[in-house]
Write a protein that holds these residues in place. Structure first.
Motif, mmCIF file in Angstrom:
data_model
loop_
_atom_site.group_PDB
_atom_site.id
_atom_site.type_symbol
_atom_site.label_atom_id
_atom_site.label_comp_id
_atom_site.label_asym_id
_atom_site.label_seq_id
_atom_site.Cartn_x
_atom_site.Cartn_y
_atom_site.Cartn_z
ATOM 1 N N PHE A 13 -65.127 -3.253 -81.149
ATOM 2 C CA PHE A 13 -64.526 -1.914 -81.706
ATOM 3 C C PHE A 13 -63.409 -1.208 -80.825
ATOM 4 C CE2 PHE A 13 -65.361 2.645 -81.409
ATOM 5 C CZ PHE A 13 -64.938 3.096 -82.445
ATOM 6 N N ARG A 14 -64.273 -1.200 -79.635
ATOM 7 C CA ARG A 14 -63.317 -0.815 -78.306
ATOM 8 C C ARG A 14 -61.984 -1.390 -78.232
ATOM 9 N NH1 ARG A 14 -68.246 -1.713 -74.004
ATOM 10 N NH2 ARG A 14 -69.956 -0.807 -75.188
ATOM 11 N N CYS A 15 -61.950 -2.600 -78.415
ATOM 12 C CA CYS A 15 -60.455 -3.149 -78.277
ATOM 13 C C CYS A 15 -59.494 -3.007 -79.429
ATOM 14 C CB CYS A 15 -60.724 -4.851 -78.135
ATOM 15 S SG CYS A 15 -61.777 -5.027 -76.801
ATOM 16 N N ILE A 16 -60.372 -2.883 -80.698
ATOM 17 C CA ILE A 16 -59.524 -2.429 -81.691
ATOM 18 C C ILE A 16 -58.868 -1.083 -81.524
ATOM 19 C CG2 ILE A 16 -59.685 -1.990 -84.351
ATOM 20 C CD1 ILE A 16 -61.996 -4.064 -84.402
ATOM 21 N N TRP A 17 -59.738 -0.222 -81.220
ATOM 22 C CA TRP A 17 -59.229 1.153 -80.993
ATOM 23 C C TRP A 17 -57.975 1.253 -79.770
ATOM 24 C CZ3 TRP A 17 -62.914 5.518 -78.299
ATOM 25 C CH2 TRP A 17 -62.345 6.679 -78.536
ATOM 26 N N ALA A 18 -58.282 0.604 -78.658
ATOM 27 C CA ALA A 18 -57.215 0.369 -77.908
ATOM 28 C C ALA A 18 -55.940 -0.204 -78.316
ATOM 29 C CB ALA A 18 -57.731 -0.384 -76.624
ATOM 30 N N ALA A 19 -56.051 -1.385 -79.106
ATOM 31 C CA ALA A 19 -54.941 -1.888 -79.666
ATOM 32 C C ALA A 19 -54.274 -1.006 -80.658
ATOM 33 C CB ALA A 19 -55.304 -3.269 -80.388
ATOM 34 N N GLU A 20 -54.971 -0.155 -81.259
ATOM 35 C CA GLU A 20 -54.387 1.111 -82.124
ATOM 36 C C GLU A 20 -53.629 1.970 -81.380
ATOM 37 O OE1 GLU A 20 -54.130 1.262 -85.312
ATOM 38 O OE2 GLU A 20 -55.449 -0.240 -86.043
ATOM 39 N N GLU A 21 -54.416 2.459 -80.270
ATOM 40 C CA GLU A 21 -53.780 3.481 -79.517
ATOM 41 C C GLU A 21 -52.443 3.033 -78.681
ATOM 42 O OE1 GLU A 21 -54.486 6.662 -78.901
ATOM 43 O OE2 GLU A 21 -56.462 6.840 -79.415
ATOM 44 N N ALA A 22 -52.490 1.521 -78.337
ATOM 45 C CA ALA A 22 -51.271 1.058 -77.818
ATOM 46 C C ALA A 22 -50.161 0.790 -78.782
ATOM 47 C CB ALA A 22 -51.710 -0.275 -76.956
ATOM 48 N N LYS A 23 -50.397 0.952 -79.940
ATOM 49 C CA LYS A 23 -49.354 0.646 -81.038
ATOM 50 C C LYS A 23 -48.993 -0.691 -80.943
ATOM 51 C CE LYS A 23 -48.131 5.403 -81.877
ATOM 52 N NZ LYS A 23 -49.043 5.854 -81.121
ATOM 53 N N LEU A 24 -49.879 -1.648 -80.720
ATOM 54 C CA LEU A 24 -49.733 -3.313 -80.769
ATOM 55 C C LEU A 24 -50.066 -3.927 -81.882
ATOM 56 C CD1 LEU A 24 -50.641 -3.833 -76.810
ATOM 57 C CD2 LEU A 24 -48.179 -3.445 -77.614
ATOM 58 N N PRO A 25 -49.234 -4.832 -82.246
ATOM 59 C CA PRO A 25 -49.727 -5.380 -83.607
ATOM 60 C C PRO A 25 -50.893 -6.604 -82.905
ATOM 61 C CG PRO A 25 -47.791 -6.314 -82.738
ATOM 62 C CD PRO A 25 -47.682 -4.990 -82.066
ATOM 63 N N LEU A 148 -60.578 12.936 -69.706
ATOM 64 C CA LEU A 148 -60.754 12.826 -68.283
ATOM 65 C C LEU A 148 -59.840 12.876 -67.006
ATOM 66 C CD1 LEU A 148 -62.798 9.503 -69.031
ATOM 67 C CD2 LEU A 148 -63.757 11.610 -68.413
ATOM 68 N N LEU A 149 -58.628 12.639 -67.372
ATOM 69 C CA LEU A 149 -57.659 12.615 -66.386
ATOM 70 C C LEU A 149 -56.873 13.992 -66.481
ATOM 71 C CD1 LEU A 149 -58.412 9.602 -66.120
ATOM 72 C CD2 LEU A 149 -56.248 9.320 -65.460
ATOM 73 N N GLY A 150 -57.063 14.867 -67.261
ATOM 74 C CA GLY A 150 -56.460 16.062 -67.356
ATOM 75 C C GLY A 150 -56.095 16.344 -69.014
ATOM 76 N N GLU A 151 -54.737 16.611 -69.068
ATOM 77 C CA GLU A 151 -54.318 16.973 -70.551
ATOM 78 C C GLU A 151 -54.011 15.575 -71.491
ATOM 79 O OE1 GLU A 151 -53.687 19.777 -71.791
ATOM 80 O OE2 GLU A 151 -54.506 20.952 -69.883
ATOM 81 N N ALA A 152 -53.371 14.772 -70.883
ATOM 82 C CA ALA A 152 -53.323 13.493 -71.762
ATOM 83 C C ALA A 152 -54.610 12.521 -71.837
ATOM 84 C CB ALA A 152 -52.191 12.436 -70.732
ATOM 85 N N PHE A 153 -54.720 11.977 -73.250
ATOM 86 C CA PHE A 153 -55.643 10.819 -73.361
ATOM 87 C C PHE A 153 -55.025 9.749 -72.688
ATOM 88 C CE2 PHE A 153 -57.018 7.486 -76.034
ATOM 89 C CZ PHE A 153 -58.195 7.586 -76.438
ATOM 90 N N THR A 154 -55.991 8.865 -72.090
ATOM 91 C CA THR A 154 -55.672 7.808 -71.324
ATOM 92 C C THR A 154 -56.854 6.692 -71.942
ATOM 93 O OG1 THR A 154 -57.008 7.986 -69.454
ATOM 94 C CG2 THR A 154 -54.886 8.716 -69.492
ATOM 95 N N ILE A 155 -56.440 5.383 -71.375
ATOM 96 C CA ILE A 155 -57.666 4.498 -71.795
ATOM 97 C C ILE A 155 -58.717 4.657 -71.095
ATOM 98 C CG2 ILE A 155 -56.787 3.060 -69.832
ATOM 99 C CD1 ILE A 155 -57.423 1.861 -73.278
ATOM 100 N N ALA A 156 -58.772 5.421 -70.106
ATOM 101 C CA ALA A 156 -60.372 5.909 -69.495
ATOM 102 C C ALA A 156 -60.867 6.654 -70.482
ATOM 103 C CB ALA A 156 -59.985 6.852 -68.278
ATOM 104 N N ASP A 157 -60.383 7.480 -71.374
ATOM 105 C CA ASP A 157 -61.207 8.170 -72.402
ATOM 106 C C ASP A 157 -61.510 7.219 -73.486
ATOM 107 O OD1 ASP A 157 -60.631 11.260 -71.706
ATOM 108 O OD2 ASP A 157 -58.557 10.286 -71.588
ATOM 109 N N CYS A 158 -60.530 6.245 -74.058
ATOM 110 C CA CYS A 158 -60.988 5.289 -74.858
ATOM 111 C C CYS A 158 -62.414 4.377 -74.261
ATOM 112 C CB CYS A 158 -59.747 4.404 -75.166
ATOM 113 S SG CYS A 158 -60.120 3.214 -76.294
ATOM 114 N N ASN A 159 -62.274 3.949 -73.116
ATOM 115 C CA ASN A 159 -63.094 3.035 -72.666
ATOM 116 C C ASN A 159 -64.676 3.873 -72.645
ATOM 117 O OD1 ASN A 159 -61.504 0.813 -72.384
ATOM 118 N ND2 ASN A 159 -61.153 1.174 -70.282
#
Length: 202
Positions: A13-25, A148-159
């Motif tokens: 699930f975490r990886c599917i979410w990350a791929a969606e965030e990254a906008k990678l097919p 976690l890092l401030g204003e922007a959502f990053t992979i740290a938040d996803c993880n």
């Protein structure tokens, strides 16, 4: 084409979410659980006989959070920031794995994952206490920060949020951790998270 091996009802699930965030097919290779994970084909991509695993061209990876870091690097900023913030991403990712997940899983095993006859209320309470102590750290850190890092959502938040998904979706008592709960709500209601949740919860 990126291939994610696993099922949305797992750490994949975490990886599917990350791929969606990254906008990678990507393609989800739905392995299910059980015997399929011991097949020669699956052991080729994850010799541990577990899920998830990732194929990206010639690159084969296991470990969900390592996969997510790779996907974020492919995406670049803001999902994977540069400089000191990249180091902070690694810090929160490792903290999620070493500090948060053991306590969260101890609570989960003895609350809803194992059959009722195999649950131990004392173990559940110990896991809840341990998770609460880690949430104290998160609660303090989130003061004045939407992510976690401030204003922007990053992979740290996803993880980190991905590690906490089970607790969030199974009514863990977040008590006074109001900033942590609000942060999780922000994370899990992002469009990319909702796409991944649809596969897991549907």
């Amino acid at each position: 084409m990126i291939r994610i091996h696993g099922t949305a009802r797992s750490r994949a699930f975490r990886c599917i979410w990350a791929a969606e965030e990254a906008k990678l097919p990507y393609e989800l290779v739905d392995t299910g659980f059980g015997a399929a994970l011991r097949s020669a084909d699956h052991l080729r991509v994850n010799p541990n006989g577990k899920i998830p695993a990732l194929e990206d061209g010639d690159l084969v990876l296991f470990e969900s959070l390592a996969i997510n870091l790779h996907l974020a690097r492919r995406s670049g900023q803001p999902l994977m920031p540069e400089g000191d913030d990249e180091s902070r991403v690694l810090q929160w990712t490792l903290w999620a794995a070493t500090e948060v997940e053991p306590a969260a899983m101890q609570w989960a095993y003895h609350t809803y994952l194992r059959p009722e006859g195999e649950r131990d209320a004392g173990q559940a309470a110990q896991g809840a206490s341990g998770l609460g102590a880690r949430l104290d750290v998160l609660e303090s850190h989130l003061e004045g920060r939407p992510h976690l890092l401030g204003e922007a959502f990053t992979i740290a938040d996803c993880n980190l949020a991905g590690v906490l998904y089970g607790a969030w979706s199974n009514r863990f008592d977040f008590g006074g951790h109001t900033r942590s709960r609000a942060w999780l709500e922000r994370c899990f209601n992002r469009p990319a998270a909702q796409a991944a949740r649809k596969l897991r919860e549907g």
